[in-house]
Design a protein around this motif. Structure first.
Motif, PDB file in Angstrom:
ATOM      1  N   ASP A  59       0.816  -1.215   0.000  1.00 37.39           N
ATOM      2  CA  ASP A  59       0.000   0.000   0.000  1.00 37.39           C
ATOM      3  C   ASP A  59       0.851   1.268   0.000  1.00 37.39           C
ATOM      4  O   ASP A  59       0.332   2.381   0.114  1.00 37.39           O
ATOM      5  N   GLY A  60       2.167   1.106  -0.110  1.00 35.40           N
ATOM      6  CA  GLY A  60       3.067   2.242  -0.180  1.00 35.40           C
ATOM      7  C   GLY A  60       3.639   2.687   1.146  1.00 35.40           C
ATOM      8  O   GLY A  60       4.565   3.507   1.181  1.00 35.40           O
ATOM      9  N   LEU A  61       3.108   2.169   2.277  1.00 32.96           N
ATOM     10  CA  LEU A  61       3.631   2.538   3.586  1.00 32.96           C
ATOM     11  C   LEU A  61       4.959   1.827   3.832  1.00 32.96           C
ATOM     12  O   LEU A  61       5.155   0.689   3.415  1.00 32.96           O
ATOM     13  N   PHE A  62       5.861   2.508   4.523  1.00 34.35           N
ATOM     14  CA  PHE A  62       7.133   1.890   4.862  1.00 34.35           C
ATOM     15  C   PHE A  62       6.917   0.805   5.907  1.00 34.35           C
ATOM     16  O   PHE A  62       6.091   0.947   6.815  1.00 34.35           O
ATOM     17  N   GLY A  63       7.683  -0.279   5.784  1.00 34.86           N
ATOM     18  CA  GLY A  63       7.534  -1.403   6.699  1.00 34.86           C
ATOM     19  C   GLY A  63       8.022  -1.071   8.099  1.00 34.86           C
ATOM     20  O   GLY A  63       9.038  -0.378   8.277  1.00 34.86           O
ATOM     21  N   TYR A  64       7.314  -1.589   9.092  1.00 37.59           N
ATOM     22  CA  TYR A  64       7.647  -1.330  10.498  1.00 37.59           C
ATOM     23  C   TYR A  64       9.089  -1.702  10.807  1.00 37.59           C
ATOM     24  O   TYR A  64       9.812  -0.953  11.488  1.00 37.59           O
ATOM     25  N   GLN A  65       9.540  -2.865  10.329  1.00 36.31           N
ATOM     26  CA  GLN A  65      10.882  -3.326  10.675  1.00 36.31           C
ATOM     27  C   GLN A  65      11.953  -2.372  10.160  1.00 36.31           C
ATOM     28  O   GLN A  65      12.981  -2.171  10.811  1.00 36.31           O
ATOM     29  N   LEU A  66      11.725  -1.769   9.007  1.00 37.52           N
ATOM     30  CA  LEU A  66      12.684  -0.809   8.470  1.00 37.52           C
ATOM     31  C   LEU A  66      12.679   0.483   9.268  1.00 37.52           C
ATOM     32  O   LEU A  66      13.738   0.986   9.670  1.00 37.52           O
ATOM     33  N   VAL A  67      11.499   1.041   9.508  1.00 41.49           N
ATOM     34  CA  VAL A  67      11.455   2.374  10.127  1.00 41.49           C
ATOM     35  C   VAL A  67      11.987   2.343  11.551  1.00 41.49           C
ATOM     36  O   VAL A  67      12.605   3.323  12.010  1.00 41.49           O
ATOM     37  N   VAL A  68      11.784   1.247  12.262  1.00 38.52           N
ATOM     38  CA  VAL A  68      12.321   1.135  13.621  1.00 38.52           C
ATOM     39  C   VAL A  68      13.844   1.205  13.601  1.00 38.52           C
ATOM     40  O   VAL A  68      14.468   1.892  14.419  1.00 38.52           O
ATOM     41  N   VAL A  69      14.455   0.515  12.661  1.00 28.92           N
ATOM     42  CA  VAL A  69      15.918   0.526  12.568  1.00 28.92           C
ATOM     43  C   VAL A  69      16.427   1.922  12.207  1.00 28.92           C
ATOM     44  O   VAL A  69      17.379   2.427  12.812  1.00 28.92           O
ATOM     45  N   VAL A  70      15.786   2.557  11.231  1.00 29.50           N
ATOM     46  CA  VAL A  70      16.191   3.897  10.818  1.00 29.50           C
ATOM     47  C   VAL A  70      16.052   4.872  11.984  1.00 29.50           C
ATOM     48  O   VAL A  70      16.950   5.687  12.256  1.00 29.50           O
ATOM     49  N   ASP A  71      14.936   4.805  12.679  1.00 28.87           N
ATOM     50  CA  ASP A  71      14.714   5.712  13.809  1.00 28.87           C
ATOM     51  C   ASP A  71      15.752   5.510  14.907  1.00 28.87           C
ATOM     52  O   ASP A  71      16.281   6.480  15.464  1.00 28.87           O
ATOM     53  N   ASP A  72      16.029   4.256  15.257  1.00 30.02           N
ATOM     54  CA  ASP A  72      16.997   3.994  16.322  1.00 30.02           C
ATOM     55  C   ASP A  72      18.385   4.495  15.929  1.00 30.02           C
ATOM     56  O   ASP A  72      19.120   5.048  16.761  1.00 30.02           O
ATOM     57  N   LEU A  73      18.765   4.301  14.667  1.00 28.94           N
ATOM     58  CA  LEU A  73      20.054   4.821  14.209  1.00 28.94           C
ATOM     59  C   LEU A  73      20.088   6.350  14.266  1.00 28.94           C
ATOM     60  O   LEU A  73      21.040   6.945  14.780  1.00 28.94           O
ATOM     61  N   ASP A  74      19.040   6.988  13.751  1.00 25.16           N
ATOM     62  CA  ASP A  74      19.014   8.445  13.716  1.00 25.16           C
ATOM     63  C   ASP A  74      18.919   9.064  15.110  1.00 25.16           C
ATOM     64  O   ASP A  74      19.464  10.149  15.357  1.00 25.16           O
ATOM     65  N   MET A  75      18.228   8.394  16.015  1.00 25.99           N
ATOM     66  CA  MET A  75      18.034   8.939  17.357  1.00 25.99           C
ATOM     67  C   MET A  75      19.157   8.543  18.310  1.00 25.99           C
ATOM     68  O   MET A  75      19.173   8.962  19.464  1.00 25.99           O
ATOM     69  N   GLY A  76      20.093   7.731  17.837  1.00 25.98           N
ATOM     70  CA  GLY A  76      21.195   7.307  18.694  1.00 25.98           C
ATOM     71  C   GLY A  76      20.778   6.345  19.783  1.00 25.98           C
ATOM     72  O   GLY A  76      21.416   6.260  20.837  1.00 25.98           O
ATOM     73  N   VAL A  77      19.705   5.584  19.554  1.00 28.30           N
ATOM     74  CA  VAL A  77      19.203   4.648  20.563  1.00 28.30           C
ATOM     75  C   VAL A  77      20.088   3.401  20.588  1.00 28.30           C
ATOM     76  O   VAL A  77      20.312   2.769  19.557  1.00 28.30           O
ATOM     77  N   PHE A  94      24.151   4.124   4.303  1.00 29.95           N
ATOM     78  CA  PHE A  94      23.260   4.927   5.147  1.00 29.95           C
ATOM     79  C   PHE A  94      24.082   5.681   6.188  1.00 29.95           C
ATOM     80  O   PHE A  94      24.905   5.091   6.892  1.00 29.95           O
ATOM     81  N   VAL A  95      23.819   6.971   6.301  1.00 30.41           N
ATOM     82  CA  VAL A  95      24.514   7.811   7.282  1.00 30.41           C
ATOM     83  C   VAL A  95      23.499   8.305   8.302  1.00 30.41           C
ATOM     84  O   VAL A  95      22.595   9.078   7.964  1.00 30.41           O
ATOM     85  N   PRO A  96      23.579   7.859   9.551  1.00 29.91           N
ATOM     86  CA  PRO A  96      22.634   8.330  10.568  1.00 29.91           C
ATOM     87  C   PRO A  96      22.730   9.834  10.774  1.00 29.91           C
ATOM     88  O   PRO A  96      23.817  10.423  10.669  1.00 29.91           O
ATOM     89  N   GLU A  97      21.591  10.452  11.061  1.00 29.85           N
ATOM     90  CA  GLU A  97      21.592  11.883  11.343  1.00 29.85           C
ATOM     91  C   GLU A  97      22.354  12.190  12.620  1.00 29.85           C
ATOM     92  O   GLU A  97      23.103  13.145  12.711  1.00 29.85           O
ATOM     93  N   ARG A  98      22.142  11.341  13.635  1.00 34.79           N
ATOM     94  CA  ARG A  98      22.865  11.442  14.897  1.00 34.79           C
ATOM     95  C   ARG A  98      23.374  10.049  15.217  1.00 34.79           C
ATOM     96  O   ARG A  98      22.732   9.307  15.966  1.00 34.79           O
ATOM     97  N   PRO A  99      24.516   9.653  14.651  1.00 36.30           N
ATOM     98  CA  PRO A  99      24.970   8.272  14.777  1.00 36.30           C
ATOM     99  C   PRO A  99      25.142   7.850  16.225  1.00 36.30           C
ATOM    100  O   PRO A  99      25.666   8.607  17.047  1.00 36.30           O
ATOM    101  N   ALA A 100      24.697   6.632  16.515  1.00 36.48           N
ATOM    102  CA  ALA A 100      24.946   6.053  17.834  1.00 36.48           C
ATOM    103  C   ALA A 100      26.424   5.749  17.960  1.00 36.48           C
ATOM    104  O   ALA A 100      27.100   5.431  16.992  1.00 36.48           O
ATOM    105  N   SER A 101      26.946   5.843  19.183  1.00 37.12           N
ATOM    106  CA  SER A 101      28.361   5.560  19.415  1.00 37.12           C
ATOM    107  C   SER A 101      28.701   4.169  18.942  1.00 37.12           C
ATOM    108  O   SER A 101      28.036   3.196  19.276  1.00 37.12           O
ATOM    109  N   GLY A 102      29.749   4.068  18.146  1.00 45.63           N
ATOM    110  CA  GLY A 102      30.196   2.755  17.694  1.00 45.63           C
ATOM    111  C   GLY A 102      29.751   2.404  16.306  1.00 45.63           C
ATOM    112  O   GLY A 102      30.350   1.551  15.664  1.00 45.63           O
ATOM    113  N   ASP A 103      28.676   3.029  15.780  1.00 45.63           N
ATOM    114  CA  ASP A 103      28.196   2.657  14.455  1.00 45.63           C
ATOM    115  C   ASP A 103      29.243   2.904  13.379  1.00 45.63           C
ATOM    116  O   ASP A 103      29.383   2.138  12.439  1.00 45.63           O
TER     117      ASP A 103
END
Length: 361
Positions: free
Chosen positions: A192-210, A238-247
């Motif tokens: 339906d064009g929506l991004f998959g949950y499994q992808l967006v969770v990973v992207v968010d955690d990387l960008d938020m430094g979780v 992929f380059v995180p906006e706010r990379p988590a330490s170690g990435d």
């Protein structure tokens, strides 16, 4: 308090209804895991699945969290925001060489797949992957014609050295999942064009430094999938906006899944390519099914309307987390000193919550 200087936790509720005791139990655990180490706690509203979103539920959740004494840093991040949607589109571009179109319907997949194992996973049989590999022109023609399709991420072959994803969970210990056999090619963009949950969770955690993730044990297999997506994203540039330490240290290597774990004060492994994980026993209702938001007698609106105090709910959840020997009322802040996963490591059984039990809020 001791712990990793980079440790950042997160609340990640789906605004599909009012929070219930099971949600509070998980959020309290996440809050304690971060705050006991003096680290940040972020709030992400996981509203990417728009058909499930209940208008106003996000505001009620934030009000309930504040009432319970579970604070967070900064404002909430909404997956539905234009900024986040652009990040998910960028992530898909980074995965271009690792995904393929899938034209199968849910009925097709159910008919061709083995039965579920109870955690919501249906292992995709690879129907469209075989067509894509053997006859890419046919697939390209269908995409050009506008045929409805999802995008799936490719798992490694069974014989590959990186077919297994391993991680050391703070509660359930060492985990190993064979990606092709136990996970299978998974959707990263829905039909339906929506991004998959499994992808967006990973992207968010990387960008938020979780790098401190707490959730239910039904997501253990999802964690293996998310570790793979994370590696594929970073390998794809992929380059995180706010990379988590170690990435940054992992660069493009995919051969570090089963590296020797490094122990932390919580007993979980932290590697350069993955966060610390803690998966919790589930909270079931009186008939053994996982507690759901539709069970109104135990949601926060009903509990607060009955005059239940936040200390009663926190104390009950602390007991479920085996942080207290009985469900005695307390504040969340009272649980910070001496917080440990030891009680849960010694008691993996799912909890049964019976509204008729006098100990239940």
């Amino acid at each position: 308090r001791v712990g990793s200087e980079s440790m950042t936790g997160r609340f990640a509720p789906t605004p599909s209804g009012r929070m219930h005791v099971g949600n509070v139990y998980a959020m309290l655990a996440a809050w304690l895991s971060a705050r006991a180490r003096g680290r940040r706690m972020l709030l992400r509203i996981e509203d990417v699945d728009k058909p499930r979103v209940l208008p106003g539920a996000d505001r009620l959740m934030m009000d309930d969290l504040t009432w319970l004494g579970l604070d967070w840093n900064g404002g909430p991040v909404y997956q539905s925001s234009a900024e986040r949607q652009s990040r998910y589109a960028y992530a898909l571009e980074c995965l271009r060489s690792a995904v393929y179109p899938c034209f199968c319907s849910r009925a097709d997949i159910r008919a061709a797949s083995a039965p579920n194992e109870g955690d919501g996973f249906t292992i995709y049989p690879g129907t469209c992957r075989h067509v894509f590999e053997e006859n890419p022109e046919t697939v390209s023609g269908r995409v050009t014609r506008g045929d409805r399709h999802s995008l799936r991420i490719v798992m490694p072959d069974v014989s590959d050295s990186n077919a297994a994803v391993c991680f050391d969970d703070a509660v359930f210990g060492w985990q190993s999942f064979n990606l092709p056999r136990e996970v299978g090619d998974s959707v990263v963009r829905r039909a339906d064009g929506l991004f998959g949950y499994q992808l967006v969770v990973v992207v968010d955690d990387l960008d938020m430094g979780v790098d401190d993730i707490v959730r239910g044990r039904d997501l253990l297999r999802s964690t293996a999938l998310q570790i793979w997506i994370r590696q594929c994203l970073l390998a794809g540039g992929f380059v995180p906006e706010r990379p988590a330490s170690g990435d940054a240290a992992c660069e493009t290597s995919r051969e570090t899944f089963c590296e020797t774990p490094r122990e932390t004060d919580a007993g979980a492994a932290v590697s350069p390519v993955q966060p610390q994980y803690a998966h919790l026993p589930l909270i079931n209702n009186a008939v053994g099914r996982r507690l759901a938001k539709r069970e109104r007698s135990l949601d926060m609106g009903a509990l607060r309307a009955r005059g239940v105090r936040p200390e009663q709910i926190i104390g009950y959840c602390a007991w479920l987390l085996r942080l207290r020997s009985s469900p005695v009322p307390c504040r969340a802040a009272d649980l910070l000193d001496g917080f440990s996963w030891t009680g849960l490591r010694n008691d993996h059984a799912d909890r049964e919550l019976n509204p008729a039990d006098p100990n239940t809020p």
